[in-house]
Design an enzyme around this catalytic site. Structure first.
Site, PDB file in Angstrom:
ATOM      1  N   GLY A 156      12.281   4.255  -2.200  1.00 30.65           N
ATOM      2  CA  GLY A 156      12.648   5.633  -2.515  1.00 30.65           C
ATOM      3  C   GLY A 156      12.577   5.908  -4.005  1.00 30.65           C
ATOM      4  O   GLY A 156      11.833   5.247  -4.731  1.00 30.65           O
ATOM      5  N   HIS A 157      13.371   6.856  -4.467  1.00 25.67           N
ATOM      6  CA  HIS A 157      13.363   7.216  -5.885  1.00 25.67           C
ATOM      7  C   HIS A 157      14.099   6.141  -6.681  1.00 25.67           C
ATOM      8  O   HIS A 157      15.315   5.988  -6.580  1.00 25.67           O
ATOM      9  CB  HIS A 157      14.015   8.586  -6.099  1.00 25.67           C
ATOM     10  CG  HIS A 157      13.932   9.026  -7.524  1.00 25.67           C
ATOM     11  ND1 HIS A 157      15.036   9.078  -8.337  1.00 25.67           N
ATOM     12  CD2 HIS A 157      12.867   9.401  -8.281  1.00 25.67           C
ATOM     13  CE1 HIS A 157      14.652   9.486  -9.549  1.00 25.67           C
ATOM     14  NE2 HIS A 157      13.354   9.685  -9.527  1.00 25.67           N
ATOM     15  N   ASP A 191      13.731   0.402  -9.318  1.00 22.38           N
ATOM     16  CA  ASP A 191      14.737  -0.406  -8.633  1.00 22.38           C
ATOM     17  C   ASP A 191      14.191  -1.703  -8.063  1.00 22.38           C
ATOM     18  O   ASP A 191      14.922  -2.693  -7.923  1.00 22.38           O
ATOM     19  CB  ASP A 191      15.333   0.410  -7.481  1.00 22.38           C
ATOM     20  CG  ASP A 191      14.296   0.670  -6.390  1.00 22.38           C
ATOM     21  OD1 ASP A 191      14.383   0.068  -5.309  1.00 22.38           O
ATOM     22  OD2 ASP A 191      13.379   1.479  -6.631  1.00 22.38           O
ATOM     23  N   THR A 210       7.113   2.064  -2.437  1.00 24.89           N
ATOM     24  CA  THR A 210       7.309   0.622  -2.390  1.00 24.89           C
ATOM     25  C   THR A 210       7.004   0.023  -1.019  1.00 24.89           C
ATOM     26  O   THR A 210       6.989   0.744  -0.036  1.00 24.89           O
ATOM     27  CB  THR A 210       8.810   0.417  -2.721  1.00 24.89           C
ATOM     28  OG1 THR A 210       9.057   1.058  -3.949  1.00 24.89           O
ATOM     29  CG2 THR A 210       9.216  -1.007  -2.791  1.00 24.89           C
TER      30      THR A 210
END
Length: 310
Positions: free
Chosen positions: A221-222, A200, A169
Site C-alpha cells: 500500500g502507501h 515501508d 509491492t
C-alpha cells in the site's frame, strides 16, 4: 502441521487490462512457493521462492518490472524474516539487482546486520557474486512510457491510489510443516519517487514481520502511511490480544485509513495455518495455497478457488 503459503501482488487500482496477467502471476507464485514447502523446504525457502517468482515477472513492481525514480533509475527495497529466530535481512535503495529478496536473505545469513542500503548494499552484492542487471533489462517499455508522463512525485495519498499508475509491492507469508512462519516483501517503490526514498517494504515491523509465537505478515500500500502506523506490527498486536488474523488485519487497515488517510493491504498466516488476505484499496491480487486448494482473488470480498495440482 498444515502448510500454507499466501502471496500478494500489491494493493492498488489495478486496471482491467493488467488484471488477468497479475492474477495469473500471483497464482503461479503461490504454486511455486507451495511446491518448495511440499518438497521439504522451510517457510523461509517458500517465501523467498514465491517472491523471486514475482520479482521475475515483469507485470509486478519488483525486480524485473520495477518503477523508475525521478532520475530514471531503478532503486529496490526488500525484506525477509524468519519467525523461528526473529532473524531478518533487508536491502534498501539497492540498484539494478534482479532478485532483491535473495540479497536480503544473504544480509540476514552472511552479515551481522539487519539492513544494508544504497551503495553498501550493492557493494555487498558484488562481494558475494550477485551481479547487477542493466536498467533496460529490468524496466519494461510500459514503465518507460509511464515514467515519461509523470515528471514529479505525487504526494497526496488519495491521488496516488486513485491513479492507475500507482504500482506497488509484492510479498509472501508461509507456515511450514514444522510450524515455523516467515515473511518476505519486495518493491520498486513509487514511480518518480525522490532519489533515496525508502518506503515501508524493507522496514521491519512495517512492510513485514514474522514471529512463531504470533503470525507472519507482509504489507502493501502507501508506504509512508504504513511506516507511520507500523502496520505489520500493529496487526501482530491485535492477534496477541486474541483477534483472528482476518479481524486483526481489517482493524489495522481501518486504523491506518482513519489516522493517516492511507490505503493498503496485508496477507497474514499463523503457525496453526489460519490465514487472511485483506485490503482497503480498489483491488489487491492475492493467492493462497492450502492443502490441495489454491484460493485467489482480486476484487473486494472475492474468493475463488481451484485445484492446486494441475
Amino acid at each position: 502441521m498444515p502448510m500454507v503459503l499466501v502471496v500478494h501482488g500489491g494493493a492498488w487500482a489495478i486496471p482491467d487490462e493488467l488484471a488477468p496477467a497479475i492474477v495469473d502471476g500471483v497464482k503461479a507464485a503461490a504454486r511455486h512457493g507451495s511446491s518448495v514447502l511440499k518438497s521439504g523446504g522451510s517457510a523461509l525457502d517458500g517465501v523467498e521462492a514465491a517472491v523471486r517468482a514475482l520479482e521475475d515477472n515483469t507485470v509486478f513492481n519488483a525486480g524485473h518490472g520495477a518503477t523508475l525514480n525521478i532520475d530514471g533509475e531503478v532503486e529496490l527495497d526488500a525484506i525477509i524474516m524468519d519467525g523461528r529466530t526473529l532473524a531478518s535481512g533487508a536491502v534498501s535503495c539497492v540498484k539494478n539487482i534482479a532478485n532483491p529478496v535473495s540479497l536480503a536473505r544473504a544480509v540476514m545469513e552472511k552479515t551481522s546486520h539487519v539492513m544494508l542500503a544504497g551503495k553498501g548494499a550493492n557493494q555487498f552484492a558484488e562481494s558475494i557474486g550477485v551481479n547487477t542487471v542493466p536498467t533496460d533489462k529490468l524496466v519494461t517499455e510500459y514503465e518507460k512510457k509511464e515514467w515519461e508522463k509523470h515528471n514529479k512525485y505525487i504526494a497526496g495519498v488519495m491521488e496516488v491510489f486513485n491513479t492507475k499508475w500507482a504500482h506497488d509491492t509484492v510479498g509472501a507469508v508461509a507456515v511450514d510443516s514444522a510450524g515455523n512462519v516467515a515473511c518476505a516483501t519486495s518493491t520498486g517503490g513509487i514511480r518518480n519517487k525522490m532519489v533515496g526514498r525508502v518506503g515501508d517494504s524493507p522496514c521491519i515491523g512495517c512492510g513485514g514481520y514474522a514471529d512463531n509465537s504470533i503470525v507472519a505478515v507482509s504489507c502493501t500500500g502507501h508506504g509512508e502511511s504504513i511506516l507511520k502506523v507500523t502496520l505489520a506490527r500493529l496487526i501482530l498486536s491485535h492477534v496477541e490480544q486474541g483477534r483472528s488474523v482476518a479481524d486483526a488485519s481489517q482493524l489495522s487497515l481501518q486504523h491506518m485509513g482513519e489516522r493517516v488517510q492511507g490505503a493498503g493491504g496485508a496477507i497474514v498466516v499463523s503457525p496453526s495455518g489460519q490465514w487472511a488476505a485483506t485490503f482497503t484499496t480498489e483491488r489487491m491480487a492475492w493467492a493462497a495455497a492450502e492443502d490441495d486448494v489454491l484460493w485467489f482473488g482480486l476484487n473486494p470480498k472475492e474468493t475463488l478457488k481451484e485445484k492446486l495440482s494441475q
